[in-house]
Design an enzyme around this catalytic site. Structure first.
Site, PDB file in Angstrom:
ATOM      1  N   CYS A   1       0.748  -1.065  -0.164  1.00  0.00           N
ATOM      2  CA  CYS A   1      -0.246  -0.217  -0.040  1.00  0.00           C
ATOM      3  C   CYS A   1       0.721   1.289  -0.005  1.00  0.00           C
ATOM      4  CB  CYS A   1      -0.477  -0.176   1.518  1.00  0.00           C
ATOM      5  SG  CYS A   1       0.103   0.279   2.888  1.00  0.00           S
TER       6      CYS A   1
ATOM      7  N   ALA B   1      -4.853  -2.183  10.261  1.00  0.00           N
ATOM      8  CA  ALA B   1      -3.750  -3.635   9.720  1.00  0.00           C
ATOM      9  C   ALA B   1      -4.625  -5.110  10.440  1.00  0.00           C
ATOM     10  CB  ALA B   1      -2.488  -2.846  10.182  1.00  0.00           C
ATOM     11  N   GLY B   2      -5.041  -5.903   9.228  1.00  0.00           N
ATOM     12  CA  GLY B   2      -5.210  -7.405   9.736  1.00  0.00           C
ATOM     13  C   GLY B   2      -3.871  -8.025   9.926  1.00  0.00           C
TER      14      GLY B   2
END
Length: 314
Positions: free
Chosen positions: A129, A161-162
């Site tokens: 990203c 933010a996983g």
């Protein structure tokens, strides 16, 4: 009009947002399958409700689906390690991959910078990203004057933010740094990511610093025009991408130690270019503050659309 069928591996936030973008607004793409490994995931449940074929058995389940032969493009929204296995399984079967992990097994692609060079690549990598947001700016500066050093700082909401993003932090910095050089054209690149825990969550903010040799004031105006032009090119497929303030160009003080940032034979720069960006998400599936995820899915869709349009002769 015939559309290109796509599959998405990874039924988390990125995969689900990709699916929504394909279903809602794609010109040349059609959903062929949504693939996950958690049968209880929201992404698989949502896909099933929308009539998209699903499997919770990963890439093996995808290959076993009745419509697999009709699928031409596969988005991989899993993890760097998983992509290596997925590519090994799918590339020999003639499927083309758009990799949204930091695996970097294929060439780096930033649509506004180098998509045309890699339209025939079987496996393209969407960098990160932070890379999608900042590498166009490095390239925009670099088409005016050589960039001796480029440093980017990507600040994203911690809430966006996983587990996959957190597990790939090291790969994020390594992949982005490499792509700043290979795609952005900087002689040396550095990437930093900040997970901002602020509540309410803040939108993605990106800062780009470039050290350049540009003593002529006319070059400063040209740099600003080049950056503004690039902003418009990226915003054409990521509408929430924008400058936060005017591009700043300042002299590098004579006593400022910058030598450690340069390549061994690098020319001492005369100026620092500073560009401050914000990325607001389209909120198709993810919240608007998750611009970091939206810019990835938007860039991935842009690549797939161009590949499909080219195949159809449009």
């Amino acid at each position: 009009m015939s559309r290109t069928k796509v599959a998405i591996i990874g039924s988390g936030n990125i995969g689900t947002d990709l699916m929504i973008k394909v279903l809602r607004g794609s010109r040349h793409l059609e959903m062929g399958a949504m693939v996950g490994i958690d049968p209880a995931s929201d992404g698989l449940a949502r896909a099933a409700r929308l009539g998209v074929p699903t499997t919770h058995e990963g890439v093996d389940g995808l290959i076993a689906l009745p419509g697999f032969d009709d699928i031409e493009l596969v988005f991989d929204a899993t993890s760097a390690k998983a992509h290596e296995a997925n590519a090994a399984a799918l590339l020999p079967l003639g499927k083309r991959l758009i990799d949204l992990t930091p695996a970097a097994t294929g060439p780096y692609v930033v649509p506004a910078v180098n998509l045309d060079q890699h339209l025939d690549a079987p496996d393209v990598n969407m960098v990160t990203c932070g890379g999608q947001a900042t590498i166009p700016i490095v390239a925009a500066v670099g088409r005016v004057v050589p960039v001796e050093y480029a440093e980017i700082v990507a600040s994203i909401a911690s809430k966006s933010a996983g587990p996959g993003t957190r597990a790939n932090i090291d790969e994020f910095t390594e992949t982005t740094s490499a792509a700043i050089e290979r795609v952005g054209g900087a002689r040396r690149g550095k990437a930093i990511i900040v997970l901002n825990p602020a509540e309410p969550p803040l939108m993605m903010r990106d800062t780009v610093f470039c050290l350049v040799t540009a003593p002529d004031p006319a070059a400063h105006d040209e740099i600003r025009r080049s950056v503004e032009k690039m902003i418009a090119e990226v915003a054409a497929y990521v509408p929430g991408y924008r400058l936060k303030q005017r591009v700043q160009i300042a002299p590098v003080p004579a006593g400022q130690p910058v030598e450690t940032l340069l390549q061994g034979d690098g020319v001492r720069p005369t100026h620092q270019v500073s560009v401050f960006l914000e990325v607001e998400g389209a909120a198709h599936y993810l919240p608007a503050y998750a611009g970091n995820l939206d810019i990835m899915t938007s860039a991935g869709i842009q690549v797939a659309e161009r590949i499909a349009a080219r195949k159809a002769g449009r």
